[in-house]
Design a protein around this motif. Sequence first.
Motif, mmCIF file in Angstrom:
data_model
loop_
_atom_site.group_PDB
_atom_site.id
_atom_site.type_symbol
_atom_site.label_atom_id
_atom_site.label_comp_id
_atom_site.label_asym_id
_atom_site.label_seq_id
_atom_site.Cartn_x
_atom_site.Cartn_y
_atom_site.Cartn_z
ATOM 1 N N SER A 99 0.824 -1.373 -0.101
ATOM 2 C CA SER A 99 -0.080 -0.059 -0.016
ATOM 3 C C SER A 99 0.840 1.151 0.087
ATOM 4 C CB SER A 99 -0.867 -0.066 1.399
ATOM 5 O OG SER A 99 -1.917 -1.126 1.102
ATOM 6 N N ALA A 103 -0.027 4.554 -1.942
ATOM 7 C CA ALA A 103 -0.449 5.833 -1.502
ATOM 8 C C ALA A 103 0.488 6.917 -1.681
ATOM 9 C CB ALA A 103 -0.408 5.612 -0.025
ATOM 10 N N VAL A 182 -4.293 1.914 2.333
ATOM 11 C CA VAL A 182 -4.071 3.047 1.192
ATOM 12 C C VAL A 182 -4.395 4.367 1.689
ATOM 13 C CG1 VAL A 182 -4.195 3.790 -1.431
ATOM 14 C CG2 VAL A 182 -3.616 1.555 -0.805
#
Length: 301
Positions: A99, A103, A182
């Motif tokens: 993630s 992100a 995320v």
Amino acid sequence: MKLETGSTINIKKKKKKKKIWDAWLLVIPTLAVFIFFFLIPLFFLFITSFKTFDASTGIGGEWTFQNYIKFISDPFYLGVLWRTVKIGLITTLVTIIISYPVAFQIAKAKGKVKNYLTLLVLSPLLISMVIRCYGWVILLSNNGVINSSLMKLGWIDQPLELLYSEFSVIVGMVHVLFPYMVLSIMGSLERIDTSVLRASQNLGASSLKTFTSVTLPLTLPGIFAGSVMVFSLSVSSFVTPSILGGPQVKVMSYITYEQVAVMLNWPYGGAIGFILIFIATITIVFYSKILSKSKKGVAIQ
């Protein structure tokens, strides 16, 4: 003059009380639903977990600790508990690793690109969890897409045992819980002041050094928040382990279901459920303590 001052104070007090009352009016409906449909049933289930049970007569009226003693003294159930926690920890770690780059890129993007990327990450949440899990069944089964492709390429002679294993459960969990991590990390990244990053680079720090010394520590709150959500949801998940793990990969939620819905042993099922709640809480508190003792950690107040 004194009368005016006293009148002003009274008006301020009335306004303050009105604000407090207005706030309670907004909270009370949600609080009532939470209490009546969650806390009260949970309380009665906790009471039931200390009751005796007989297969012929059902729940007895006597009090006992035997349900909890039976769990902690049985190697099989302790193994199930360890497997549940292990799957939760691995799922959390893998989700963080996957993630964070996503992100980071979304936080850097601007305009419509950022909106489209965010929508792409959130799009799995628009699909039923059951459908997503059965999608992985199609991919991971012995005659599924992955095994069929590998056999056609000549890389394997027989299908790999991918489905109904801890691996398949972890894969399904990561897919289901990926958006939560995320969004948590992205929120922390967006709150970082870019001037801090520029100052680090102006002082001669490389991109890697800036990331490890500035960006990563500042995003620890988001990582921690995401980790808590992912771990809590993964150890308590029922649908994903049931479909992708089956009876071969028993976790706490699965054996709780067996005891309550199949064996009708509500006291023992309740005891298993509360042991899971206790273990999950202890793990989260322990994780919080580790971060709070770290120089770069974040303590929950």
